[in-house]
Design a protein around this motif. Structure first.
Motif, PDB file in Angstrom:
ATOM      1  N   GLN A  85       0.607  -0.953  -0.028  1.00 13.93           N
ATOM      2  CA  GLN A  85       0.097  -0.058  -0.065  1.00 13.93           C
ATOM      3  C   GLN A  85       0.920   1.153  -0.010  1.00 13.93           C
ATOM      4  O   GLN A  85       1.964   1.133   0.706  1.00 13.93           O
ATOM      5  N   THR A  86       0.237   2.554  -0.643  1.00 13.47           N
ATOM      6  CA  THR A  86       0.971   3.503  -0.448  1.00 13.47           C
ATOM      7  C   THR A  86       1.380   3.926   0.731  1.00 13.47           C
ATOM      8  O   THR A  86       2.276   4.534   0.904  1.00 13.47           O
ATOM      9  N   LYS A 108       4.707   2.082   1.978  1.00 13.61           N
ATOM     10  CA  LYS A 108       5.820   2.556   1.241  1.00 13.61           C
ATOM     11  C   LYS A 108       6.248   3.673   1.962  1.00 13.61           C
ATOM     12  O   LYS A 108       7.513   4.079   2.110  1.00 13.61           O
ATOM     13  N   ARG A 109       5.161   4.590   2.569  1.00 15.02           N
ATOM     14  CA  ARG A 109       5.898   5.946   3.219  1.00 15.02           C
ATOM     15  C   ARG A 109       6.328   5.583   4.387  1.00 15.02           C
ATOM     16  O   ARG A 109       7.316   6.207   4.916  1.00 15.02           O
TER      17      ARG A 109
END
Length: 341
Positions: A234-235, A238-239
């Motif tokens: 998921q975005t 990744k953050r």
């Protein structure tokens, strides 16, 4: 040990209904350190309060040691809470009491005789590394020492589960490391199940075996910490991973190299476990007549193994570059060719 089945929590306000947690399913194993990570407003603090009955779910089941705490009366819930303890970001100590008296407080409430209380307090002071400070007041302690008192107090009634609500967020990095080391030690010595919520991936990386990522009340990703580091889906995940790997800085360097070496190939290598300590780069240079430029390298250590990333710029004959990439694949290293367009 702990099982959440379709847990939702809604709050009614003048502005309408707020959904803090929605359809969450989690299984936390006995004796593990399980992390829940999310930014402010993700629902993680509400979720952890559901685990010891401080909040009642709107729907779903919470099983703790084969007991559905959503269906028991207050008397049984108080018994469950004695086995599910909690530490907090801001310590929540009694400022008019000494270290010893703070630790003894839950034992007093439980009706433990004074002699037994005194012995237990001494054991806990030794366990958390506060020898010689039993007669200090909280105002005389550093932030890390205050959190050690909070941990000792939480352990007073010999709980089976320790909930940590942003327990290191108010501490400096060095003190954070010492508290995390203490939690790992306690987990190993006592076989305690630890559930830790945080917004810092470094905390997850250092002590957790598995992690659940929360966003807008949902668990959007879950798995072994090493797997999540290796392949975040998921975005938001990744953050979080980029907090540790500093990939944003790497991407800036990659863009610069695309301009400097338009005919080469940029590749990203991901090392997991034993791969992270293998001399793959030196073998690559010896076996292939290529220019190999190191853009960025990083190795992180988790409770379940090492995780490393290495970004290389390969320049030379196209067939040799392809052979080199195949060789890396054969070493079971995850390899990604970064588009040079």
């Amino acid at each position: 040990m702990i099982s959440l089945k379709n847990i939702s929590k809604k709050f009614s306000t003048k502005q309408g209904t707020i959904v803090a947690v929605e359809e969450v399913n989690l299984d936390i194993k006995k004796g593990e350190i399980f992390g829940i990570i999310g930014y402010s407003g993700a629902g993680k603090s509400t979720l952890i309060r559901l685990l010891n009955g401080l909040e009642k779910p709107t729907s779903g089941e919470i099983i703790v040691n084969n007991e559905d705490i959503t269906k028991i009366n207050e008397v049984k819930l108080r018994q469950v809470r004695q086995k599910v303890s909690m530490i907090f970001q801001h310590f929540n100590l009694l400022w008019s009491r000494t270290v010893e008296e703070n630790i003894a407080f839950p034992l007093e409430i439980a009706g433990i005789p004074p002699a037994q209380r005194s012995q237990r307090v001494k054991e806990l002071i030794d366990l958390v590394g506060l020898e010689g400070r039993g007669h200090y007041y909280p105002s005389q302690l550093s932030g890390g020492q205050k959190q050690r008192v909070g941990i000792a107090r939480a352990l007073a009634n010999r709980p089976e589960v320790l909930l940590c609500d942003e327990a290191t967020s108010a501490l400096d990095p060095e003190t954070t490391d010492s508290i995390l080391d203490l939690l790992v030690s306690i987990n190993a010595k006592l076989g305690l199940t630890i559930v830790l919520i945080t917004h810092e991936m470094q905390v997850i990386q250092k002590i957790c075996g598995r992690v659940a990522v929360m966003e807008k009340g949902h668990v959007v990703e879950e798995g072994n910490v090493l797997d999540v580091f290796q392949n975040p889906q998921q975005t938001i995940t990744k953050r979080f991973v980029s907090q540790v790997s500093d990939s944003n800085k790497a991407l800036q360097t990659i863009q610069q190299l695309k301009e400097l070496y338009p005919n080469g190939k940029l590749i990203k290598l991901v090392f997991v476990g034993e791969q992270a300590v293998q001399p793959i780069l030196s073998r690559l240079i010896k076996q292939f007549d290529l220019e190999v430029n190191i853009v960025q390298g990083n190795i992180s250590h988790t409770q379940t193994g090492a995780f490393g990333t290495l970004i290389l710029q390969l320049e030379g004959e196209a067939l040799l570059i392809d052979d080199a990439i195949r060789y890396i694949h054969e070493q079971k290293v995850n390899t990604e060719v970064i588009n040079n367009d």
